[in-house]
Design an enzyme around this catalytic site. Structure first.
Site, PDB file in Angstrom:
ATOM      1  N   PHE A 141     -30.713 121.040 -76.247  1.00  0.00           N
ATOM      2  CA  PHE A 141     -31.592 122.313 -76.236  1.00  0.00           C
ATOM      3  C   PHE A 141     -30.568 123.060 -76.830  1.00  0.00           C
ATOM      4  CE2 PHE A 141     -33.063 126.387 -75.116  1.00  0.00           C
ATOM      5  CZ  PHE A 141     -34.122 126.439 -75.489  1.00  0.00           C
ATOM      6  N   ASP A 226     -21.831 123.969 -78.760  1.00  0.00           N
ATOM      7  CA  ASP A 226     -22.576 124.987 -78.291  1.00  0.00           C
ATOM      8  C   ASP A 226     -22.412 125.388 -76.829  1.00  0.00           C
ATOM      9  OD1 ASP A 226     -24.577 126.293 -77.385  1.00  0.00           O
ATOM     10  OD2 ASP A 226     -26.262 125.264 -78.285  1.00  0.00           O
ATOM     11  N   LYS A 255     -25.653 134.634 -74.865  1.00  0.00           N
ATOM     12  CA  LYS A 255     -25.963 134.812 -73.593  1.00  0.00           C
ATOM     13  C   LYS A 255     -24.926 135.830 -72.644  1.00  0.00           C
ATOM     14  CE  LYS A 255     -28.870 130.912 -72.721  1.00  0.00           C
ATOM     15  NZ  LYS A 255     -30.110 131.649 -73.004  1.00  0.00           N
TER      16      LYS A 255
END
Length: 401
Positions: A141, A226, A255
């Site tokens: 994801f 990531d 984030k």
């Protein structure tokens, strides 16, 4: 109708139904706790998928944002501003890298990493134009843009959005043999999550990340990590890659970099790699804006002390010990994760992940489900041990009901 019912009904009537939130309407929050419009308090064990690593309303971050709001919030990259150089310098130092390319959202940062890898492949490695390949892992994801979902294996994320962007090869996560076999002279990068979050907090086999690093170095291929969810303290280290002593060629961050205050993301790498860009070839109006830089600088300063990483490691050990006691007892089939991050597979006979999340909500604990009967636990790193134990007690109560 209650205030909660009224707010939810209005949202359902006037917003696209691309999310299915739990039926709670948050009005305020502080630390690890959120309060809804009815005045009920809930323990947040999700932390915005790691965007709230430092908790809700962290005073240092709020003060940094307020101070910058009175000065300047946006210049675009048409002009320099006085927070930009410090942000890039400090983030590069935190990552032991040389250059930073700031964006806003995690998906934008992943798109930037893809563009960087392709341009590097053509300009530096000498891959024929249009032939660059990037290897990714199944069950990944990385975001929801058209290009990113083109290499997703999740039908919900991918279906009905074709035609899909070519140039990606998908191999099983954790499988070094498959990765080696997929590499060709046109491979420019391997893009993976050091721990797969959306897939259920999947930790790869020991030796996998060092193996990826060795393979990519041997084949002159970029290793892109990531760390949007796994990075910036979540696993007990600044970066999840550190647990296996691995330094990638490129970090993709987001984030927690914005402290739960503003969206901030970045690609961080060497001058040889990010130096492939020339003016006008890539950009973002809001990327690296003064407000974002001010907040992110405070995040970086907090991480440099090491206290949040240590806290995540210590409380994470406690979390996994307690969750491990639940495994094998019939209610919990498996527990995975690292630091203050866990994926818990609930026995399907007890309910779906969504149903377990709803029952926990009734007990004033908020988590989120993923993939069937799995729930994710990822509290703010500032949570107290007492509050964490209270939340775990509620989980035990739900599973034994």
């Amino acid at each position: 109708m209650s205030a909660t019912e009224t707010a939810i009904a209005s949202a359902e009537a006037h917003s696209a139904h691309n999310y299915h939130p739990l039926p709670v309407v948050v009005a305020s929050a502080e630390g690890a706790w959120m309060t809804d419009v009815e005045g009920r308090r809930y323990l947040d064990l999700l932390a915005g998928y790691s965007a709230l690593n430092f908790g809700h309303g962290n005073r240092r971050l709020i003060d940094a944002a307020k101070a910058q709001l009175d000065r300047v919030t946006l210049t675009s990259r048409a002009f320099h501003h006085d927070r930009f150089a410090d942000f890039c310098t400090r983030l590069a130092e935190l990552c032991s890298m040389e250059m930073v390319l700031p964006m806003n959202t995690g998906a934008e940062a992943v798109e930037t990493a893809v563009k960087t890898a392709r341009k590097w492949g053509y300009r530096v490695k000498g891959v024929p134009d249009g032939m660059a390949k990037i290897i990714v892992a199944s069950d990944n994801f990385h975001g929801r843009t058209t290009t990113i979902i083109s290499f997703s294996t999740d039908p919900e994320a991918r279906a009905d959005y074709g035609p899909y962007t070519p140039g990606f090869e998908i191999v099983p996560y954790g499988d070094l043999t498959a990765l080696r076999e997929a590499m060709t002279e046109n491979t420019v990068a391997v893009l993976i999550e050091p721990i797969q979050g959306e897939a259920g907090v999947l930790v790869p086999p020991a030796g996998y990340l060092p193996g990826v690093r060795e393979l990519t170095r041997e084949r002159n291929v970029l290793f892109i990590a990531d760390e949007i969810q796994s990075g910036l303290g979540r696993t007990g280290k600044t970066f999840a890659c550190e647990h296996e002593g691995v330094v990638p060629d490129m970090y993709v961050l987001g984030k927690a970099l914005g402290g739960g205050v503003v969206p901030v993301s970045a690609v961080v790498s060497s001058a040889d790699i990010l130096g492939v860009f020339k003016p006008g070839e890539h950009g973002s109006t809001f990327g690296g804006n003064p407000l974002a830089c001010a907040v992110a600088l405070e995040v970086i300063a907090m991480l440099r002390t090491g206290e949040y990483q240590e806290r995540a490691a210590e409380l994470g050990d406690h979390l996994h010990r307690e969750l491990g006691l639940l495994a094998g007892g019939g209610a919990v089939e498996a527990v995975r994760g690292r630091g203050l991050w866990a994926g818990v597979d609930i026995a399907p006979a007890l309910g779906t992940g969504r149903e377990i999340s709803e029952r926990l909500m009734a007990e004033r604990v908020l988590v989120k489900d993923t993939h069937g009967s799995t729930i994710r636990i990822a509290p703010p790193l500032v949570i107290s041990k007492e509050d964490l134990d209270w939340g775990l007690d509620r989980l035990r109560a739900v599973l034994s009901a």
